[in-house]
Design an enzyme around this catalytic site. Structure first.
Site, short mmCIF file in Angstrom:
data_model
loop_
_atom_site.label_atom_id
_atom_site.label_comp_id
_atom_site.label_asym_id
_atom_site.label_seq_id
_atom_site.Cartn_x
_atom_site.Cartn_y
_atom_site.Cartn_z
N LYS A 175 0.69 -1.02 -0.17
CA LYS A 175 -0.04 -0.15 0.05
C LYS A 175 0.69 1.33 -0.11
CE LYS A 175 -1.89 3.24 2.01
NZ LYS A 175 -1.76 4.51 1.67
N GLY A 227 6.04 5.58 8.29
CA GLY A 227 5.39 6.68 8.07
C GLY A 227 5.48 7.41 9.63
N SER A 228 4.28 8.27 9.96
CA SER A 228 4.54 9.11 11.02
C SER A 228 4.10 8.25 12.26
CB SER A 228 3.49 10.17 10.56
OG SER A 228 2.16 9.65 10.53
N THR A 229 4.76 8.93 13.43
CA THR A 229 4.46 8.12 14.76
C THR A 229 3.00 8.27 15.22
OG1 THR A 229 6.64 8.71 15.39
CG2 THR A 229 5.11 8.34 17.17
N GLU A 230 2.33 9.22 14.64
CA GLU A 230 0.76 9.40 14.89
C GLU A 230 0.10 8.15 14.28
OE1 GLU A 230 -0.69 12.79 13.67
OE2 GLU A 230 -2.70 12.40 13.70
N GLY A 232 1.48 5.42 13.39
CA GLY A 232 2.27 4.30 13.88
C GLY A 232 1.46 3.86 15.00
N GLU A 249 8.53 1.70 11.38
CA GLU A 249 9.74 2.72 11.08
C GLU A 249 8.92 4.03 11.31
OE1 GLU A 249 12.98 1.68 11.09
OE2 GLU A 249 12.56 -0.43 10.89
N CYS A 283 13.56 10.57 7.40
CA CYS A 283 13.20 10.20 8.73
C CYS A 283 14.38 10.48 9.80
CB CYS A 283 12.81 8.80 8.92
SG CYS A 283 13.85 7.69 7.99
N GLU A 383 9.03 16.86 14.96
CA GLU A 383 9.29 16.72 13.43
C GLU A 383 8.91 17.53 12.48
OE1 GLU A 383 8.12 12.83 11.56
OE2 GLU A 383 10.39 12.56 11.10
P1 NAD Z 1 1.81 9.16 7.24
O1 NAD Z 1 2.11 8.31 8.41
O2 NAD Z 1 0.93 10.05 7.22
O3 NAD Z 1 1.31 7.86 6.05
C1 NAD Z 1 2.41 6.79 5.87
C2 NAD Z 1 1.61 5.84 4.98
O4 NAD Z 1 0.42 5.40 5.97
C3 NAD Z 1 0.80 6.37 3.75
O5 NAD Z 1 0.68 5.07 2.89
C4 NAD Z 1 -0.52 6.53 4.21
O6 NAD Z 1 -1.75 6.27 3.22
C5 NAD Z 1 -0.89 5.45 5.12
N1 NAD Z 1 -1.96 5.83 6.46
C6 NAD Z 1 -2.12 7.07 6.75
N2 NAD Z 1 -3.13 6.78 7.82
C7 NAD Z 1 -3.38 5.44 8.19
C8 NAD Z 1 -3.95 4.93 9.20
N3 NAD Z 1 -4.73 5.27 9.82
N4 NAD Z 1 -3.89 3.59 9.16
C9 NAD Z 1 -3.14 2.90 8.03
N5 NAD Z 1 -2.29 3.53 7.30
C10 NAD Z 1 -2.61 4.81 7.12
O7 NAD Z 1 3.37 9.40 6.85
P2 NAD Z 1 3.86 10.27 5.86
O8 NAD Z 1 3.42 11.65 6.03
O9 NAD Z 1 3.46 9.92 4.52
O10 NAD Z 1 5.72 9.95 5.82
C11 NAD Z 1 6.42 10.87 6.67
C12 NAD Z 1 6.53 10.19 8.15
O11 NAD Z 1 7.14 8.87 7.76
C13 NAD Z 1 7.63 11.03 8.80
O12 NAD Z 1 7.00 11.03 10.24
C14 NAD Z 1 8.83 9.97 8.74
O13 NAD Z 1 9.75 10.32 10.01
C15 NAD Z 1 8.34 8.89 8.69
N6 NAD Z 1 9.32 8.03 8.11
C16 NAD Z 1 10.05 7.10 8.72
C17 NAD Z 1 11.14 6.38 8.06
C18 NAD Z 1 11.94 5.43 8.80
O14 NAD Z 1 12.45 4.69 8.48
N7 NAD Z 1 12.18 5.49 10.28
C19 NAD Z 1 11.55 6.47 6.86
C20 NAD Z 1 10.57 7.24 6.03
C21 NAD Z 1 9.63 8.22 6.88
#
Ligand code: NAD
Length: 482
Positions: A175, A227-230, A232, A249, A283, A383
């Site tokens: 996804k 993705g984002s901690t929130e 996560g 991650e 990240c 962040e």
């Molecule tokens: P995001 O959390 O908004 O989205 C990430 C993914 O999750 C997208 O595919 C999105 O459609 C999906 N998503 C959104 N809401 C969801 C939910 N409720 N349930 C399941 N999936 C959902 O993050 P973003 O804005 O796309 O990415 C930026 C963040 O990712 C930053 O916080 C960054 O630090 C983090 N990041 C971490 C790493 C790492 O290796 N630690 C690498 C890259 C990015």
């Protein structure tokens, strides 16, 4: 013609309810493609296809054959590297030098690294004390893994998950982020060409709803999320229904420490690139700078001068160092943080605005160096995911370590010093999954990657990544005459 960006059991399909969304080029702000928005029925179909594939031809392949497929996929990525890099740059905004030099080759490197693993995944024979009993373990795939990807390095981060998931014999549902689905579509096509059987890699494009449905899904065994901690946190809650395995991650707020013994040329260049790579949308980006009081003035002045000299532009222009932010939302977020810094009393030394002229329609933002910063300011605590560099000074090591560790995150950190003892002491005392000394925050497929604290659960890369996709089963054979 409607978009067909869902791949379910090897077939390319539109959304079953006709749903679509636009894909925007962040350098121009213009729509350049459409993608299918997976419906709940499509998610069910993708999960069921993955489950069926677990007992199909995939299961019958030997470890060596699985490895060969992964290696072939790497070769196909190399053969299509220019096309993939251009597609990724259009979708993400990142400079073509970054997509061609980092993002696409890193994906191929991961596939090659994990291509060597299927033939080396072994259980153990254990010296149990029960009489006449032979006990051994075997490692087997977790099952159906949903891999949820962010928009900042989509191609590379997809393969970070996919390569170990396939090396260990799982079936997956991908996804990608709704902002950047396109390179994943090409990846899935190339995987089929490499010999991945139908249904082993399914693709559902779509937004948060698609991700949430996967996280809640009773027939998904594991989620690997970047993705984002929130988000996560919400995935952890959603996955509680069937207690699926979860790897996370998440975000970071990496401290970068410039000691009195640092090579300042190296530190200025390394901190600048460690922050602005991919316009700060990394990240592990160095995003709060602690500089020894004896060198803080010179460091800050030179950082601001160097930042002001960076070339901003369309990522497709070979000369570009700083492309646009990925979306209008991300631009608004960075602008909000810089305004908050001003409101809280910080001084913007360079940057701080959007460039005008030919770049006015894209989501560009100047690299921004900020002085007069306190530890409690919002730009130090949260962040930003943008090219913003808050600089602070420190004097003693104990005070420094306490301040560097005073964060909910723990993904990466940097130390700039020529003193070996100082390097090892700080590496030991900083709470982060990776501490880089005198270098940029670059991962490698052979080294485990992941966060402490709210930066995540589990590890990607290295041998550690395999365990995230395996169950270990004990087999007990009684009544033996041993
Ligand atoms: P995001 O959390 O908004 O989205 C990430 C993914 O999750 C997208 O595919 C999105 O459609 C999906 N998503 C959104 N809401 C969801 C939910 N409720 N349930 C399941 N999936 C959902 O993050 P973003 O804005 O796309 O990415 C930026 C963040 O990712 C930053 O916080 C960054 O630090 C983090 N990041 C971490 C790493 C790492 O290796 N630690 C690498 C890259 C990015």
């Amino acid at each position: 013609m409607s978009a067909r960006t869902l791949c379910i059991d090897g077939a390319w399909l539109p959304a079953s309810d006709g749903g679509e969304f636009d894909v925007v080029n962040p350098a121009t702000g213009k729509v350049f493609a459409t993608a299918s928005e997976a419906s709940p029925a499509d998610i069910d179909a993708a999960v069921d296809a993955a489950r069926a594939a677990l007992s199909g031809p995939w299961r019958g392949l030997s470890p060596a054959q699985r490895g060969e497929i992964l290696w072939r996929a790497a070769e196909l990525i190399d053969a299509h590297a220019d096309e993939l890099a251009e597609l990724e740059t259009r979708d993400v905004g990142q400079p073509i030098g970054v997509s061609r030099g980092v993002n696409i080759p890193a994906a191929a490197a991961h596939l090659r690294y994990f291509a060597g693993w299927p033939t080396k995944i072994a259980g153990s024979t254990n010296p149990v004390s029960l009489p006449g009993v032979l006990q051994y373990t075997r490692k087997q795939p977790v099952g159906v893994c949903a891999l949820i990807i962010p928009w900042n390095f989509p191609f590379m981060t997809t393969v970070w998950k996919l390569a170990p998931a396939l090396a260990t014999g799982n079936a997956v549902v991908l996804k990608p982020a709704e902002q950047t689905p396109l390179s994943t579509v090409r990846l899935v096509e190339l995987l089929a060409e490499a010999g991945v059987p139908d249904g082993v890699v399914n693709l559902v494009t779509g937004g948060a709803r698609a991700g949430r449905l996967l996280a809640e899904h009773p027939r998904v065994d594991k989620i690997s999320f970047t993705g984002s901690t929130e988000v996560g946190r919400s995935i952890v809650r959603a996955s509680a229904g069937n207690l699926k395995r979860v790897t996370l991650e998440l975000g970071g707020k990496s401290p970068s420490i410039v000691t009195a013994n640092a090579d300042l040329d190296l530190a200025v260049e390394g901190n600048l690139m460690g922050n602005v790579l991919n316009s700060g949308q990394v990240c592990a980006a160095y995003s709060r700078f602690y500089v020894h009081a004896s060198v803080v003035e010179e460091f800050t002045r030179r950082l601001a001068e160097a930042a002001a000299g960076l070339r901003i532009g369309d990522g497709l222009d070979e000369r570009t160092v700083l492309g646009p932010l990925n979306s209008a939302e991300q631009l608004a977020r960075v602008q909000r943080y810089v305004q908050t810094a001003r409101d809280e009393g910080a001084t913007i030394l360079s940057g701080g605005s959007r460039p005008g002229g030919a770049l006015a329609d894209g989501y560009f933002f100047e690299p921004t160096v900020v002085a007069d910063v306190r530890d409690d300011m919002t730009i130090v605590r949260e962040e930003i995911f943008g090219p913003v560099m808050p600089v602070m000074s420190y004097e003693g090591v104990d005070e420094l370590v306490e301040r560097a560790n005073d964060t909910e995150y723990g993904l990466a950190a940097a130390v700039w010093t020529t003193d070996l003892n100082e390097a090892h002491e700080l590496a030991a005392r900083i709470d982060a999954g990776a501490v880089y000394v005198n270098m940029l925050p670059i991962p490698d497929p052979a080294a485990p990657w992941g966060g402490f604290k709210a930066s995540g659960w589990g590890r990607e890369m290295g041998a550690a990544a395999l365990d995230e996709y395996l169950e270990e089963k004990g087999v007990w054979i009684g009544g033996l005459d041993l």
